[in-house]
Structure formats: C-alpha cells, structure tokens
Design a protein around this motif. Structure first.
Motif, PDB file in Angstrom:
ATOM      1  N   LEU A 141       0.677  -1.167  -0.008  1.00 57.88           N
ATOM      2  CA  LEU A 141       0.045  -0.078   0.009  1.00 57.88           C
ATOM      3  C   LEU A 141       0.772   1.295  -0.227  1.00 57.88           C
ATOM      4  O   LEU A 141       0.527   2.308  -0.814  1.00 57.88           O
ATOM      5  CB  LEU A 141      -1.060  -0.051   1.170  1.00 57.88           C
ATOM      6  N   ARG A 142       2.016   1.089   0.651  1.00 54.68           N
ATOM      7  CA  ARG A 142       2.813   2.390   0.668  1.00 54.68           C
ATOM      8  C   ARG A 142       3.550   2.749  -0.706  1.00 54.68           C
ATOM      9  O   ARG A 142       3.501   3.926  -0.951  1.00 54.68           O
ATOM     10  CB  ARG A 142       4.037   2.137   1.749  1.00 54.68           C
ATOM     11  N   GLU A 143       3.937   1.563  -1.118  1.00 57.52           N
ATOM     12  CA  GLU A 143       4.532   1.930  -2.535  1.00 57.52           C
ATOM     13  C   GLU A 143       3.427   2.384  -3.769  1.00 57.52           C
ATOM     14  O   GLU A 143       3.876   2.989  -4.355  1.00 57.52           O
ATOM     15  CB  GLU A 143       5.227   0.324  -3.073  1.00 57.52           C
ATOM     16  N   ASP A 144       2.259   1.780  -3.695  1.00 61.57           N
ATOM     17  CA  ASP A 144       0.952   2.088  -4.353  1.00 61.57           C
ATOM     18  C   ASP A 144       0.736   3.707  -4.182  1.00 61.57           C
ATOM     19  O   ASP A 144       0.710   4.284  -5.385  1.00 61.57           O
ATOM     20  CB  ASP A 144      -0.277   1.193  -3.807  1.00 61.57           C
ATOM     21  N   LEU A 145       0.794   4.269  -2.937  1.00 58.57           N
ATOM     22  CA  LEU A 145       0.432   5.533  -2.659  1.00 58.57           C
ATOM     23  C   LEU A 145       1.428   6.211  -3.083  1.00 58.57           C
ATOM     24  O   LEU A 145       1.058   7.477  -3.786  1.00 58.57           O
ATOM     25  CB  LEU A 145       0.151   5.852  -1.155  1.00 58.57           C
ATOM     26  N   ARG A 146       2.643   5.923  -2.964  1.00 61.25           N
ATOM     27  CA  ARG A 146       3.829   6.878  -3.504  1.00 61.25           C
ATOM     28  C   ARG A 146       3.932   6.773  -5.071  1.00 61.25           C
ATOM     29  O   ARG A 146       4.189   7.890  -5.747  1.00 61.25           O
ATOM     30  CB  ARG A 146       5.342   5.965  -3.155  1.00 61.25           C
ATOM     31  N   TYR A 147       3.581   5.518  -5.625  1.00 66.82           N
ATOM     32  CA  TYR A 147       3.442   5.706  -7.022  1.00 66.82           C
ATOM     33  C   TYR A 147       2.370   6.716  -7.435  1.00 66.82           C
ATOM     34  O   TYR A 147       2.498   7.387  -8.471  1.00 66.82           O
ATOM     35  CB  TYR A 147       3.236   4.446  -7.830  1.00 66.82           C
ATOM     36  N   ARG A 148       1.218   6.540  -6.967  1.00 69.43           N
ATOM     37  CA  ARG A 148       0.076   7.412  -7.341  1.00 69.43           C
ATOM     38  C   ARG A 148       0.313   9.047  -7.010  1.00 69.43           C
ATOM     39  O   ARG A 148      -0.070   9.693  -7.763  1.00 69.43           O
ATOM     40  CB  ARG A 148      -1.142   7.219  -6.556  1.00 69.43           C
ATOM     41  N   LEU A 149       1.039   9.194  -6.094  1.00 69.38           N
ATOM     42  CA  LEU A 149       1.510  10.657  -5.790  1.00 69.38           C
ATOM     43  C   LEU A 149       2.581  10.966  -6.794  1.00 69.38           C
ATOM     44  O   LEU A 149       2.306  12.267  -7.339  1.00 69.38           O
ATOM     45  CB  LEU A 149       2.144  10.677  -4.338  1.00 69.38           C
ATOM     46  N   VAL A 150       3.381  10.337  -7.238  1.00 66.57           N
ATOM     47  CA  VAL A 150       4.211  10.600  -8.360  1.00 66.57           C
ATOM     48  C   VAL A 150       3.727  10.994  -9.525  1.00 66.57           C
ATOM     49  O   VAL A 150       3.714  11.953 -10.399  1.00 66.57           O
ATOM     50  CB  VAL A 150       5.575   9.739  -8.513  1.00 66.57           C
ATOM     51  N   GLU A 151       2.717   9.853  -9.941  1.00 64.50           N
ATOM     52  CA  GLU A 151       1.774  10.210 -11.120  1.00 64.50           C
ATOM     53  C   GLU A 151       1.028  11.475 -11.066  1.00 64.50           C
ATOM     54  O   GLU A 151       0.972  12.468 -12.154  1.00 64.50           O
ATOM     55  CB  GLU A 151       1.029   8.948 -11.446  1.00 64.50           C
ATOM     56  N   MET A 152       0.435  11.875  -9.812  1.00 58.15           N
ATOM     57  CA  MET A 152      -0.404  12.875  -9.871  1.00 58.15           C
ATOM     58  C   MET A 152       0.371  14.258 -10.002  1.00 58.15           C
ATOM     59  O   MET A 152      -0.131  15.419 -10.569  1.00 58.15           O
ATOM     60  CB  MET A 152      -1.192  12.863  -8.335  1.00 58.15           C
ATOM     61  N   GLN A 153       1.699  14.238  -9.413  1.00 55.13           N
ATOM     62  CA  GLN A 153       2.673  15.441  -9.423  1.00 55.13           C
ATOM     63  C   GLN A 153       3.031  15.516 -10.933  1.00 55.13           C
ATOM     64  O   GLN A 153       3.013  16.743 -11.352  1.00 55.13           O
ATOM     65  CB  GLN A 153       3.592  15.108  -8.543  1.00 55.13           C
TER      66      GLN A 153
END
Length: 421
Positions: free
Chosen positions: A182-194
């Motif tokens: 879940l941590r890696e998934d949230l980090r990936y989503r944050l990078v995509e959103m930025q």
C-alpha cells in the motif's frame, strides 16, 4: 505636587514657641533661622514680614490662609491625565516588547538545549545499537555452533527453528507485505499526480484510497491486539520460570553455605574429637555469614516492595540507566531527560525518589556480593587451615605410634636380656 510644595502644609509652628529674646535683633534672628530645619525654614520665609528693626517676624494670618486653601492653592497646577495615560501606555508597550524579547530568548535557549541533549542521546543510542548488534551476532554464532555439534536434541531444535521460520514468513506475507505494498502504491500515485498536474484526464479518487488505508489499519490493529495477548501469556510463563529458578537458586545458596565441604569429609584424622571440633567451627563460620546474608536479603525485599512502579516501567528504567555509562559526563542529566520523555506519566520528583530507592537497592546488592565474596575467601582460608591442622594431627599421631613401637621394642629387648641374665 512636588517635594518643595510639601512644607506649605506643615503647621507645627507656633509663635508662643519662640522665646521673646529671639523676636528682635537681626544677628540673633539670623542665627535662629540657620538652626531651623529646611522644611520649616521655607514655610517661615514665605510668610514673614519685617519689624521696625528690619528683622524677620512671622505673620500668623498668612499661615492660616495657606492651611485653609489646601489643594486649592494657586500654587498647584491641574493634572493632565491624558498625558499621564499616554506615558503609561508607552511604558506598558515598552515593557511588553522587553517581555516578548525575553520569552523569545528563553524559547531559543530551550530549543538549543533540547538539540544539544538530543545530539548526546543520539551518540548514546548509536553506541548501544552497535553493542546490541555485536551481542546478537555473537549469540547467533554460539547457537549455530551448538547446532553444528550434531547432538540428538539439536535435531528437534532444528525442526522447531524451521517451523518458526515458516511461521515468520507467513506472518510477514499476511501483515507486513500488504502495508509495504500500500505504501508503494500511494507513492506511485503521488508521483503520477505530480507529473500529471496539468493534464485534466488524470483522476484520483481520495475516498477509495482512504477506505483502503482505514481497512488496513483495522487489520493491523487486530493483529497487534493478538500479538499483545500472546506476549502477555509468554511473559507470564517466563515469570513463572524465573520464580522457579530463583527459588532453586535460594535452595542452592543455602546448601552452598551450610553444607560441609567434601574436602573436610574426605580427610582422615586419628582423633575423632579434633575432627568434630573442625566441623563445629565450620558450622559457626557458616552460621555467621548466613545470618548476614539473610539480613541483606530481607533488606532487599523491603526495598523492592517499596517500589510502586509497574514491572514494565521498572524494566524501562533499568534499560535506560544501563545505556548510559557511569564514566559519561552529564550522565544523570541525560538519563533523567530520557526518562521524562519515555515515561511522561512520571513526574521529576517521582523519578528522583525512585532513583534514590534504586541506588539504595543497588548498594545493598553490592553488599550482598561482597558478603558472598568474603564467604568464599573465608571458606578457602578455613579449609586450608583445617587441612594443615588435620595433617599435623596425623603426623603427630604417626610420631606417637613410632615412639610407642620403639618403646615396645626396647622393652622386649630389655625383657629378653633380663631372661638371659
């Protein structure tokens, strides 16, 4: 109203107090005036007239008028309260600025002190982490060496170790890996959103993400509660084993002190009363040290019963105290600061009181160790003395036997010679 205006209200002067011989005569009047106090002289000079000889004479009517006028005298000006209020407000503002500056200085000093203490704590933590890591490696090597010996009982330990390793892998797959995923998934989503902030096609559903996080939190909370219950059960079992081990050690300690050493039992002595006396002396020596050890043990029990802390708090206190070496500069300040941070429900007064009790307990424990060391030394000295005494007794007994044999042989020879004669 100033200090120079105050003498205008002083009415202690009376004309009858002046001797008639001082009421005239310029030289005598000047001398009298010089002897008066300054406050009375000012009142006198403001309300006088000249006599026919050009001498100063007081005018009573002028004094009466001054007293009647009081504050309404034209000599006093009206007070400007607005100006005074402005001055007061300016002083208050200046005082507030000074107070704010002092508070800022105190806050900066407090922050600097906290940072300095935290830096020293980090140094201690790093040394402790290094020591624990080395101890863990040494223990693992010792355990591996025991397993490599190939004893039969170690095969069961190997099986248990294999099962525990499998259980640990399963536990990590069910509890730890979902959190990291879940941590890696949230980090990936944050990078995509930025990266896609300017693109309107990218959509993120925060409600779904929050639901996932809350669901995972609940699962982790359930797992932690189960682990806590298992921990409590294991700690209770360990406490029972520790109590049994302590009770056994108490029996061993009693036997160690009161039991007669095998060296004395093996020694041979031709005189039974001498050997019994040696045993009696040993019992007296053992009883003396046993009574002292019992007193120290009782004192330790009283001190330990006075501790009002829980076992977990006591364990935390001992661990933190042992982390800071005794030769460290500012050791007491550091471990008290760390105790206040880790045990916030304990006040500084409570910590200091427990520190004194713990020092007393530690001092008493050292006394117990010194007594045990003295007992071992006294026991060695007594055994050496007893062995030498019994050896001397055996040698004396052999000498007596030789003398008695020689005497008997001489008597036989004398008897044979007497028969021949």
């Amino acid at each position: 109203m100033s200090g120079r205006d105050l003498p205008g209200f002083i009415t202690t002067y009376r004309s009858s107090d002046i001797d008639p011989k001082w009421q005239c005569g310029c030289k005598q009047a000047v001398k009298r005036e010089a002897l008066w106090k300054r406050s009375l002289a000012e009142v006198y000079l403001e309300s006088v007239t000249l006599c026919e000889h050009n001498c100063f004479m007081p005018e009573l009517d002028s004094l009466v008028v001054r007293v009647k006028n009081g504050l309404k005298s034209p000599k006093y000006k009206p007070v400007n309260y607005e100006e005074l209020h402005a001055i007061t407000e300016a002083k208050k503002l200046e005082s507030a600025k000074i107070l704010l500056k002092i508070k800022k200085t105190e806050h900066a000093s407090r922050i600097n002190k906290e940072q300095m203490l935290l830096k020293q704590h980090k140094q201690v933590w790093w040394k402790e982490h290094k020591r624990l890591h080395e101890s863990r490696q040494n223990l693992e090597l010792d355990i591996q060496a025991l397993f490599d010996e190939g004893n039969e009982c170690f095969f069961d330990l190997w099986d248990l170790r294999y099962k525990l390793s499998k259980a640990l892998d399963t536990f990590q797959a069910n509890t730890v890996q979902p959190v990291w995923q879940l941590r890696e998934d949230l980090r990936y989503r944050l990078v995509e959103m930025q990266a896609n902030q300017e693109c309107q096609e990218y959509e993120l559903n925060p409600d779904a993400v929050l639901k996932e996080v809350e669901f995972l939190k609940k699962q982790q909370q359930i797992v932690l509660e189960k682990l806590h219950l298992e921990r409590v059960v294991l700690e209770q079992e360990l406490e029972e084993f520790v109590d049994e081990a302590l009770a056994y050690s108490l029996e061993e300690k009693t036997a160690l002190i009161r039991e007669i050493p095998a060296q004395l039992l093996v020694l041979e002595c031709p005189y039974s009363d001498l050997k019994a006396a040696v045993f009696t002396e040993f019992d007296k020596l053992a009883d003396e040290y046993w009574l002292k050890l019992q007193e120290v043990d009782q004192e330790l029990k009283v001190i330990s019963s006075s501790f009002q802390w829980s076992k977990e708090d006591l364990w935390i206190y001992q661990v933190i105290i042992n982390q800071y070496p005794k030769d460290m500069q500012g050791r007491r300040i550091l471990y008290l600061d760390m105790l206040q941070k880790i045990l916030p429900h304990k006040s500084r007064q409570n910590l200091v009181a427990h520190e004194r009790a713990w020092d007393h307990y530690h001092f008493t424990r050292n006394q117990w160790r010194v007594l045990m060391f003295n007992w071992v030394q006294a026991k060695k000295a007594f055994l050496l003395k007893a062995v030498m005494t019994l050896a001397e007794a055996c040698a004396a007994h052999e000498t007596e036997l030789m003398l008695s044999n020689n005497r008997r042989k001489q008597q036989e020879i004398c008897a044979n010679l007497k028969e021949k004669v």
